[in-house]
Motif scaffolding. Structure first.
Motif, PDB file in Angstrom:
ATOM      1  N   LYS A   2       0.835  -1.202   0.000  1.00  0.00           N
ATOM      2  CA  LYS A   2       0.000   0.000   0.000  1.00  0.00           C
ATOM      3  C   LYS A   2       0.869   1.250   0.000  1.00  0.00           C
ATOM      4  O   LYS A   2       1.776   1.383   0.826  1.00  0.00           O
ATOM      5  N   VAL A   4       1.246   5.144   0.777  1.00  0.00           N
ATOM      6  CA  VAL A   4       0.645   6.178   1.623  1.00  0.00           C
ATOM      7  C   VAL A   4       1.526   7.417   1.536  1.00  0.00           C
ATOM      8  O   VAL A   4       2.741   7.335   1.693  1.00  0.00           O
ATOM      9  N   ASN A 199     -11.186   4.218   4.722  1.00  0.00           N
ATOM     10  CA  ASN A 199     -10.824   3.078   3.869  1.00  0.00           C
ATOM     11  C   ASN A 199      -9.535   2.361   4.255  1.00  0.00           C
ATOM     12  O   ASN A 199      -9.289   1.249   3.795  1.00  0.00           O
ATOM     13  N   GLN A 200      -8.690   3.015   5.071  1.00  0.00           N
ATOM     14  CA  GLN A 200      -7.366   2.443   5.359  1.00  0.00           C
ATOM     15  C   GLN A 200      -7.049   2.486   6.854  1.00  0.00           C
ATOM     16  O   GLN A 200      -5.922   2.757   7.248  1.00  0.00           O
ATOM     17  N   THR A 203      -4.145   0.276   8.151  1.00  0.00           N
ATOM     18  CA  THR A 203      -2.859   0.809   7.672  1.00  0.00           C
ATOM     19  C   THR A 203      -2.447   2.010   8.506  1.00  0.00           C
ATOM     20  O   THR A 203      -1.292   2.134   8.922  1.00  0.00           O
TER      21      THR A 203
END
Length: 284
Positions: A2, A4, A199-200, A203
């Motif tokens: 992912k 970021v 959504n994350q 994370t």
């Protein structure tokens, strides 16, 4: 993996991010954390959050509170540095200004409207009993390099920026420090775009766990004062003084701090209204 995107000022406060990135701590958790420096400070980061250029910002408390109230779709998820920011008040080395009273009615250099340098000029004016309508004038200079140019050529008269970041310019005879103005709140928070939170979330929690693990023991890192001095062109004694007064946090901002900060900003007409805690803060 992912990806970021995170932004912050290129200052010693954010060394912990650099260290965790250098150690590959995010990549080991399948996160490609991309750091972006924002020399223009809080105003530039607010714009970047709004325009989806970054997902996370390490940003000044007062600036992000104002911008969320003004419509920035982000939330504060944690305090990063809980001690106040010590704003130095600087003039050009050769200027005739000797005291804070000399600056009444003159022009402040600010990185941009809504930035910390802009908002703290109001705090400084209030502290000195100035008329907020008549005694404050502004010149936008974008960043520290712009401030050097603006003060040297007389476009602006004074500039407020973090005292230790500007200390090398004072030592080199570019600026003169004629006073200090500590922020009346914790200086840096971590703000995140709401859609990223939605959504994350896992994370985000992992990123915060990693950085908090480093800031918790940051002052105990061997030779951390020398590392900071070398990386940020600081004198060891200045770094040691800065470390002695700086405290990191691993917790979210409290309702009391949000309330007090908003009251102060509202009294200065910096924000148009006081909003609910949950409009500004997200508890993970």
């Amino acid at each position: 993996m992912k990806t970021v995107k995170i932004g912050g000022v290129p200052e010693h406060f954010n060394l912990a991010w650099y260290l965790t990135l250098k150690n590959g701590e995010y990549k080991s958790q399948d996160i490609n954390l991309r750091w972006q420096d924002y020399p223009g400070g809080t105003g530039a980061m607010c714009k970047a959050l709004r325009e989806n250029e970054i997902d996370i910002a390490v940003i000044l408390t007062e600036g992000i509170i104002k911008d969320i109230i003004d419509g920035n779709p982000s939330k504060i998820v944690q305090v990063f540095v809980k001690s106040p920011l010590n704003w130095g008040i600087h003039v050009a080395h050769k200027s005739g200004y000797k005291s804070l009273n000399d600056l009444k009615g003159t022009k402040a250099a600010i990185s941009r409207y809504g930035s910390g340098s802009h908002l703290m000029a109001y705090i400084n004016a209030k502290n000195n009993g100035w008329n907020l309508d008549k005694d404050l004038n502004f010149e936008v200079i974008k960043d520290l390099d712009g401030a050097v140019e603006g003060l040297t050529n007389g476009k602006a008269d004074y500039f407020m920026w973090e005292k230790f970041t500007t200390k090398p310019l004072v030592d080199d005879g570019v600026f003169r420090n004629i006073g200090n103005c500590p922020s009346p709140w914790p200086c840096f928070v971590i703000a995140v775009r709401q859609d990223f939170i939605d959504n994350q979330q896992e994370t985000l929690k992992t990123i915060l766990d990693i950085i908090n693990n480093t800031t918790k023991d940051f002052k105990d890192i061997p030779s951390i004062d020398r590392t900071i001095a070398n990386r940020y062109n600081q004198k060891i004694k200045d770094v040691q003084e800065w470390l002695s007064i700086t405290e990191w946090s691993q917790k979210n901002i409290t309702k009391k701090v949000i309330s007090n900060t908003q009251k102060e900003l509202f009294a200065l007409n910096i924000i148009p209204k006081v909003v609910d805690y949950n409009d500004l803060v997200y508890k993970l």
